[in-house]
Design an enzyme around this catalytic site. Structure first.
Site, PDB file in Angstrom:
ATOM      1  N   GLU A 116       0.841  -1.213   0.000  1.00  0.00           N
ATOM      2  CA  GLU A 116       0.000   0.000   0.000  1.00  0.00           C
ATOM      3  C   GLU A 116       0.868   1.253   0.000  1.00  0.00           C
ATOM      4  O   GLU A 116       0.742   2.124   0.868  1.00  0.00           O
ATOM      5  CB  GLU A 116      -0.992  -0.013   1.175  1.00  0.00           C
ATOM      6  CG  GLU A 116      -1.988  -1.150   1.049  1.00  0.00           C
ATOM      7  CD  GLU A 116      -3.234  -1.044   1.918  1.00  0.00           C
ATOM      8  OE1 GLU A 116      -3.300  -0.164   2.800  1.00  0.00           O
ATOM      9  OE2 GLU A 116      -4.147  -1.868   1.711  1.00  0.00           O
TER      10      GLU A 116
ATOM     11  N   GLU B 216      -5.006  -8.673  -0.387  1.00  0.00           N
ATOM     12  CA  GLU B 216      -5.818  -8.342   0.795  1.00  0.00           C
ATOM     13  C   GLU B 216      -7.258  -8.224   0.342  1.00  0.00           C
ATOM     14  O   GLU B 216      -7.586  -7.403  -0.525  1.00  0.00           O
ATOM     15  CB  GLU B 216      -5.353  -7.031   1.437  1.00  0.00           C
ATOM     16  CG  GLU B 216      -4.027  -7.163   2.129  1.00  0.00           C
ATOM     17  CD  GLU B 216      -3.648  -5.939   2.965  1.00  0.00           C
ATOM     18  OE1 GLU B 216      -4.546  -5.232   3.450  1.00  0.00           O
ATOM     19  OE2 GLU B 216      -2.436  -5.705   3.110  1.00  0.00           O
TER      20      GLU B 216
HETATM   21  O1  AHR Z   1      -5.429  -5.865   6.782  1.00  0.00           O
HETATM   22  C1  AHR Z   1      -5.385  -4.714   7.538  1.00  0.00           C
HETATM   23  C2  AHR Z   1      -4.698  -3.573   6.804  1.00  0.00           C
HETATM   24  O2  AHR Z   1      -5.453  -3.192   5.708  1.00  0.00           O
HETATM   25  C3  AHR Z   1      -3.342  -3.861   6.224  1.00  0.00           C
HETATM   26  O3  AHR Z   1      -2.327  -3.761   7.149  1.00  0.00           O
HETATM   27  C4  AHR Z   1      -3.207  -2.814   5.176  1.00  0.00           C
HETATM   28  O4  AHR Z   1      -2.376  -3.213   4.120  1.00  0.00           O
HETATM   29  C5  AHR Z   1      -4.643  -2.563   4.747  1.00  0.00           C
HETATM   30  O5  AHR Z   1      -4.937  -1.234   4.698  1.00  0.00           O
END
Ligand code: AHR
Length: 493
Positions: free
Chosen positions: A173, A296
């Site tokens: 991210e 994710e």
């Molecule tokens: O999964 C929780 C968080 O969500 C992670 O650390 C991040 O990459 C995303 O914003």
């Protein structure tokens, strides 16, 4: 009228087993307590990793596990997490609750976990606050075979032979917690950092560039244009959040039918996101060499009342099971471009497989969906035509039934169906074209109430059962899908 045609003889791209991947971050009780209890714990463990969780996770055939973050990855300095545990540096986990991280779970412990699970490691390196040298040395430490400063240090720390490391993420991210960068800037950094992520000996690393948040198509465009030739995968992050991320995401357990509908609609949105990001990737990479890595995904609700807001602990209901089933069907159906997906996050965090409380643990409805769907891992996707009724959601509508199908190496066909309607059963005709289906068996996951869940008092309330509510007439199946259900059929010639 719901009609689904499964073309048993029209095989599409292989469903990469890594679509069934997982993600475990140093966040809340995910690693510490959820996985790592330490060798001296009263909880039975294998070299510090709790056995009950290990045994349950093994049944999912986890193909790949992403670690150590997440946002944590861009403040993690791996050298703090090797060597004698009592000497390891303590740090503050600034992203997640401001708690002390004692670094007891580091590279060696993670690689052991992967080995015990039979999963491939996917490590995410630190671009946001780490150096090129640090990233480069991590890869050397893990994979170099022979005489080198990092290989020697690894041997001193008890591991003479190198590990295999197939997947490496260059930052996380980077548009947000990983450095608040513009895509142009990150693309250049990616080009530079990845140069020093080297292949030593016969270790071959699949390099994953940090990709877009949700519908940031410009990010994908810039990354593919500026660095596409230097990456193997490009990530995409998308969470299903029924409410508003900042103003209130919604409760994991206390929700209405309308909120259920919104949740389904938002889960289905990932189909559009994949398609639109894929169009951009196709322009730069028509051969589909670069994989879309959805590293994710999952539901994100408000934390359980009374728990640390930074720990992202949420319960998990039959609604989560539907989100999991729908999402996995969508990933299967995009198997030409989606090469990996990692649900967030394995234990005690967000849409977890397992919740723990001291020495107790329970399996969530999401766990059961992963266990039911594992039959798709590595199988060929089959062409499916679905013509199904619509469900209204405010001004919009979405399909009631969501489906995918695959054929494995033995020629067995599996069909996974989700009925997203929380109140109505659905009759579905499934035509099995192009095959001779002799034997059909099924399993179903459903519940009486929309927020049914497993608790430490009642850990088996939501669990799969045999599914027999169908009739077979030649190549046609008439199926009666219960409301809010996930069904997997196994079909053999
Ligand atoms: O999964 C929780 C968080 O969500 C992670 O650390 C991040 O990459 C995303 O914003």
């Amino acid at each position: 009228m719901n009609k689904v045609i499964i073309n048993m003889d029209v095989e599409q791209a292989t469903i990469n087993k890594n679509i069934y991947g997982h993600f475990a971050e140093h966040l809340g009780r995910g690693i510490y307590e959820g996985i790592w209890v330490g060798e001296d714990s009263a909880i039975a463990n294998t070299k510090g990793i709790r056995n009950d969780v290990l045994e349950a996770l093994k049944k999912l055939d986890i193909p790949v596990l992403r670690w150590p973050g997440g946002c944590f990855a861009d403040e993690y300095h791996w050298k703090d997490g090797v060597g004698p545990r009592e000497d390891r540096k303590r740090m503050v986990n600034t992203h997640w609750g401001g708690v002390v991280e004692n670094n007891h779970f580091g590279t060696h412990e993670f690689m052991l976990l992967c080995e015990l699970l039979g999963a491939e490691p996917y490590i995410c390196g630190n671009v946001g606050s780490g150096t090129v040298q640090e990233m480069s040395e991590w890869v050397e430490y893990i994979t170099f075979n022979g005489e080198s400063p990092m290989a020697n240090w690894r041997a001193e720390n008890g591991k003479k032979d190198p590990w295999k490391l197939n997947y490496f993420g260059v930052g996380n991210e980077s548009w947000g917690c990983g450095g608040n960068m513009r895509p142009e800037y990150y693309a250049d950094l990616y080009r530079r950092y990845q140069t020093f992520v080297k292949n030593y000996g016969d270790n071959n690393i699949y390099k994953i560039a940090g990709g877009a948040n949700v519908d940031d198509y410009r990010w994908t465009e810039v990354m593919m244009r500026e660095a596409g030739s230097l990456m193997d995968g490009l990530s995409l992050h998308y969470y299903t959040i029924p409410g508003d991320f900042w103003l209130g995401k919604g409760s994991a357990v206390d929700f209405t039918g309308d909120e259920w509908q919104v949740t389904m609609k938002k889960a289905l949105h990932i189909d559009e996101l994949i398609s639109k990001h894929a169009v951009i990737m196709d322009r730069y990479d028509p051969e589909k060499r670069v994989g879309m890595i959805i590293d994710e995904w999952g539901t994100w609700f408000d934390v359980e009342p009374g728990t640390n807001p930074g720990f992202l602990y949420q319960q998990n209901t039959i609604r989560d099971a539907l989100v999991a089933g729908v999402s996995l069907n969508i990933f299967n159906n995009h198997s030409d471009r989606v090469q990996m997906a990692n649900i967030a996050q394995t234990i005690n965090v967000l849409q977890a497989m397992i919740l723990t409380d001291g020495d107790s643990m329970l399996l969530t409805p999401t766990y059961h969906v992963f266990e039911m769907f594992k039959v798709h891992q590595g199988a060929a996707r089959l062409l499916v035509d679905a013509s199904v009724e619509a469900l209204n959601c405010g001004e919009e509508a979405f399909p009631r039934i969501n489906v995918s199908a695959s054929k494995n190496h033995q020629g067995h066909v599996h069909v996974s169906l989700c009925n997203m309607d929380y109140s109505q059963d659905a009759d579905v005709t499934v035509d099995l074209r192009g095959g001779q289906p002799a034997k059909v068996q099924g399993r179903v996951l459903t519940a009486d109430t929309i927020n049914a869940r497993n608790t430490f008092e009642e850990p088996d309330l939501v669990k799969p059962a045999a599914f027999e509510d169908f009739t077979k007439d030649g190549n046609s199946l008439k199926i009666h899908l219960p409301a809010k259900s996930v069904v997997v059929l196994s079909i053999r010639d």
